[in-house]
Every structure is written in structure tokens, then in C-alpha cells.
Design an enzyme around this catalytic site. Structure first.
Site: not given
Length: 239
Positions: A119, A121, A149, A152
Site C-alpha cells: 500500500h 503508506e 486500513c 497501515c
């Protein structure tokens, strides 16, 4: 220190260890029930509330006043998101900031990387930790175009990120109040400040247009497949 590209997806600027402007080492952000507010040269009047998402009401992270600084860094995260779009990935981008310096950026690419953790992040955090030579990144802020999410959020806490700023809310997996509020748990040993809804309309529109285009392409592909079957059965095209 010149920018460094890692794996073709991350750009890193500045030098934590050698104290270049904007990325000098900082004291850890205090945790527990009375965390020390984030304070930088660019943000001397940080909100002293350690956890603005503690009240799980509608739009718990809404920020009625968006600073020019937050807009500027979110725009950089949006540019990173467009890199994900260009690669055929869901357009989510992130930048990790120290003061007025962008330390690292990342964009969503789990498909291309064959990595469920890739992701935006996570990519930015990994890059910044590598340049810092430290898995702790106290005093840093993370700007991301979509609400983080749970995965993260956990990494953000372990990295001791002082503040998270996100754009669009995620009603399916958002961990900053939309589905769960990972940062509101008083039992956790680090409390990250959260600001949501920065350039929310623009960030949300980028995601909506991506999925609309993907649905359109899927419909066209199915129509083409059906047409190919018809031609195969009757090359002449007669009934």
C-alpha cells in the site's frame, strides 16, 4: 543528498542521519494519556489534542479548517496516486513529511509487486525507515489520499508517526473512524493525531473515475468476447 529511487516506485529526499533541513532528528513523541503535541517550524501551533478521533461520531476526523500546508502536501500525495493509476493500480498515493521536507513518497502497487502489503503508506514508511536507518520515525507526518486500513494503521503506530492526514474516507476498510478507529484506542502505547477529509472531493473523484473506467473496460471486454463467439460460430455473419 540527491533524490533516490528505490524499486522504481519510491522517491526519497533529504537525510535523516546527517540532519539536512527539515529532517533533523527529533525527540520521540510522548505517548500514553497525555501525548506531546506535534510541533514543527511549519506547524508551531499544533492541536494539543492527542487523539481527535476519540469520539466516534459522523465524520470523526473532519477538519473544518484546512491549512495551505496540508493542501500542498496532499497535492503531492495525489501526484503519487497518479503514478499508481499509470501503472494500472488503484490510485492511492502517500508522502512522508518532516517539517517542510518530503522524506519519501509511495504509491499503491500490490498487483505489480505481487505483495499484499504494498500500500502507498507502507511503501513510504519503508523508504523513510531505510534512509533514516531506523524503524522509528518520530515527528513525521504521513499524507495519504485514502484513509489508511488496519494494516497501515499498525505500521504507522509502530513507526511512531506523529500525525496522519488523509483525503477520501474508506467506508469498507477505513481504520481512522469509517469502519474502526484504530487510533482512538487508549490502551495503545502510541497515539497518532489524525486529520481527515483534506482535499477529500478531489481524492475521492480520482478513485471513482478509476473504478468507473475499469468497469467500462470490463463491459467492453465482455462485449468483445461475445462478439468473437458469434463470429466464430458464423463467420459469414448471416443469421
Amino acid at each position: 543528498m540527491p533524490p533516490v529511487t528505490v524499486g522504481g516506485v519510491v522517491t526519497i529526499a533529504g537525510d535523516f542521519a546527517n540532519g539536512e533541513p527539515g529532517v533533523a532528528a527529533a525527540s520521540p513523541i510522548a505517548s500514553s494519556n497525555s501525548p506531546e503535541p506535534l510541533a514543527t517550524a511549519a506547524n508551531p501551533t499544533a492541536n494539543p489534542t492527542a487523539n481527535p478521533t476519540a469520539n466516534p461520531t459522523a465524520n470523526p476526523t473532519a477538519n473544518p479548517t484546512v491549512s495551505d500546508r496540508d493542501r500542498r502536501f496532499m497535492a503531492l500525495a495525489q501526484a503519487a496516486a497518479e503514478e499508481a493509476r499509470a501503472a494500472g493500480e488503484v490510485p492511492v498515493g502517500a508522502v512522508l513529511v518532516r517539517g517542510d521536507e518530503v522524506i519519501a513518497k509511495g504509491f499503491n502497487h500490490p498487483i505489480g509487486a505481487h505483495d499484499p502489503s504494498a500500500h502507498a503508506e507502507m511503501v513510504a514508511l519503508r523508504a523513510a525507515a531505510k534512509i533514516a536507518q531506523n524503524y522509528r520515525l518520530p515527528g513525521c507526518e504521513l499524507y495519504v489520499t485514502l484513509e489508511p486500513c488496519l494494516m497501515c494503521a499498525g505500521a504507522i503506530m509502530h513507526a511512531r508517526i506523529a500525525r496522519v492526514v488523509f483525503g477520501a474516507r474508506d467506508p469498507k476498510t477505513g481504520a481512522c473512524g469509517s469502519v474502526v478507529d484504530a487510533f482512538a484506542n487508549a490502551q495503545l502505547n502510541h497515539h497518532t493525531q489524525v486529520t481527515g477529509g483534506v482535499l477529500e472531493s478531489e481524492c475521492g473523484a480520482a478513485l471513482k473515475s478509476f473504478f468507473a473506467e475499469r468497469r467500462r473496460a470490463s463491459r467492453e471486454a465482455r462485449a468483445a468476447a461475445r462478439a468473437a463467439v458469434v463470429v466464430e460460430k458464423d463467420p459469414s455473419g448471416t443469421p
